[in-house]
Write a protein that holds these residues in place. Structure first.
Motif, PDB file in Angstrom:
ATOM      1  N   ILE A  36       0.839  -1.207   0.000  1.00 23.40           N
ATOM      2  CA  ILE A  36       0.000   0.000   0.000  1.00 23.40           C
ATOM      3  C   ILE A  36       0.871   1.253   0.000  1.00 23.40           C
ATOM      4  N   ARG A  37       1.973   1.236   0.751  1.00 24.30           N
ATOM      5  CA  ARG A  37       2.881   2.385   0.798  1.00 24.30           C
ATOM      6  C   ARG A  37       3.477   2.681  -0.579  1.00 24.30           C
ATOM      7  N   VAL A  38       3.979   1.634  -1.242  1.00 20.64           N
ATOM      8  CA  VAL A  38       4.586   1.820  -2.562  1.00 20.64           C
ATOM      9  C   VAL A  38       3.523   2.288  -3.562  1.00 20.64           C
ATOM     10  N   LEU A  39       2.352   1.722  -3.511  1.00 19.46           N
ATOM     11  CA  LEU A  39       1.256   2.154  -4.379  1.00 19.46           C
ATOM     12  C   LEU A  39       0.975   3.642  -4.176  1.00 19.46           C
ATOM     13  N   ARG A 138      -7.941   1.711   6.981  1.00 16.32           N
ATOM     14  CA  ARG A 138      -7.802   3.177   6.908  1.00 16.32           C
ATOM     15  C   ARG A 138      -6.642   3.580   6.002  1.00 16.32           C
ATOM     16  N   PHE A 139      -5.550   2.833   6.075  1.00 16.60           N
ATOM     17  CA  PHE A 139      -4.390   3.096   5.224  1.00 16.60           C
ATOM     18  C   PHE A 139      -4.752   2.870   3.757  1.00 16.60           C
ATOM     19  N   GLU A 140      -5.443   1.777   3.481  1.00 17.08           N
ATOM     20  CA  GLU A 140      -5.853   1.473   2.114  1.00 17.08           C
ATOM     21  C   GLU A 140      -6.789   2.561   1.577  1.00 17.08           C
ATOM     22  N   LEU A 141      -7.796   2.936   2.374  1.00 20.75           N
ATOM     23  CA  LEU A 141      -8.756   3.957   1.933  1.00 20.75           C
ATOM     24  C   LEU A 141      -8.076   5.304   1.724  1.00 20.75           C
ATOM     25  N   TRP A 144      -6.114   5.183  -1.565  1.00 20.39           N
ATOM     26  CA  TRP A 144      -6.968   5.318  -2.746  1.00 20.39           C
ATOM     27  C   TRP A 144      -7.536   6.732  -2.860  1.00 20.39           C
ATOM     28  N   GLY A 145      -7.849   7.364  -1.737  1.00 19.39           N
ATOM     29  CA  GLY A 145      -8.301   8.756  -1.773  1.00 19.39           C
ATOM     30  C   GLY A 145      -7.221   9.669  -2.327  1.00 19.39           C
ATOM     31  N   HIS A 146      -5.993   9.440  -1.905  1.00 19.20           N
ATOM     32  CA  HIS A 146      -4.854  10.214  -2.395  1.00 19.20           C
ATOM     33  C   HIS A 146      -4.650   9.997  -3.900  1.00 19.20           C
ATOM     34  N   LEU A 147      -4.732   8.742  -4.351  1.00 26.20           N
ATOM     35  CA  LEU A 147      -4.560   8.446  -5.776  1.00 26.20           C
ATOM     36  C   LEU A 147      -5.678   9.070  -6.613  1.00 26.20           C
ATOM     37  N   LYS A 148      -6.890   9.064  -6.082  1.00 26.88           N
ATOM     38  CA  LYS A 148      -8.003   9.684  -6.811  1.00 26.88           C
ATOM     39  C   LYS A 148      -7.784  11.193  -6.909  1.00 26.88           C
ATOM     40  N   HIS A 149      -7.409  11.799  -5.807  1.00 30.05           N
ATOM     41  CA  HIS A 149      -7.202  13.247  -5.785  1.00 30.05           C
ATOM     42  C   HIS A 149      -6.045  13.674  -6.697  1.00 30.05           C
ATOM     43  N   GLN A 150      -4.941  12.927  -6.671  1.00 30.96           N
ATOM     44  CA  GLN A 150      -3.754  13.321  -7.415  1.00 30.96           C
ATOM     45  C   GLN A 150      -3.766  12.876  -8.881  1.00 30.96           C
ATOM     46  N   LEU A 151      -4.328  11.680  -9.141  1.00 38.03           N
ATOM     47  CA  LEU A 151      -4.223  11.107 -10.482  1.00 38.03           C
ATOM     48  C   LEU A 151      -5.569  10.774 -11.118  1.00 38.03           C
TER      49      LEU A 151
END
Length: 162
Positions: A36-39, A138-141, A144-151
């Motif tokens: 999850i961290r690397v993702l 919580r880490f996974e969510l 994914w929230g960060h990836l949605k916001h950024q990419l």
């Protein structure tokens, strides 16, 4: 095999076969969190246009996936690094073969990260449940929230718990 040198008679104390110990729960938890961290680092590489380094990230995700696949099979004797064919099933080999090839482009790198996430995270969740490991939801969510916001990417699998 024949023991040639054993002055302390250590060979006699060895068991006939090793007990199956199964996956190490602590190591598995670390692997899940590391995946999850690397993702979650994908937006950093994309923002810097570091597509070659992002491929290194995909290789890291691949290694974690391979480790998970081997754990699923419960292979008692792993041997060296070049013995993967005898450690995983035909279905697992198909999964690895189905993952996208890598080129140092934005689209390729993002697609690969998502494909590896789809291959790894649902399987890892099942393994975590079997081992009694609390899933880092919580880490996974947050990732994914960060990836949605950024990419502007969505998870390639359902985040809902069964």
């Amino acid at each position: 095999m024949k023991v040639l040198f054993d002055h302390d008679r250590l060979f006699e104390a060895l068991p006939e076969t090793l007990e199956k110990t199964g996956p190490n729960a602590g190591r598995m938890r670390w692997q899940i969190e590391e995946f999850i961290r690397v993702l979650g680092l994908l937006p950093v590489a994309m923002g810097r246009k570091e597509y070659f380094n992002a491929i290194t990230g995909v290789f890291h995700l691949r290694n974690l996936l391979v480790d998970l696949l081997i754990e699923e099979t419960g292979a008692p004797h792993r041997g060296g690094a070049l013995h993967l064919n005898r450690l995983i099933t035909a279905d697992q080999k198909e999964l690895l073969a189905s993952l996208p090839p890598l080129t140092p482009t934005r689209g390729s790198v993002i697609s690969a990260h998502l494909a590896y996430a789809a291959a790894y995270l649902p399987r890892a969740r099942e393994m975590a449940e079997r081992l009694g490991i609390e899933w880092p939801r919580r880490f996974e969510l947050a990732t994914w929230g960060h990836l949605k916001h950024q990419l502007e990417v969505e998870p390639p699998y359902s985040l809902r718990r069964p």
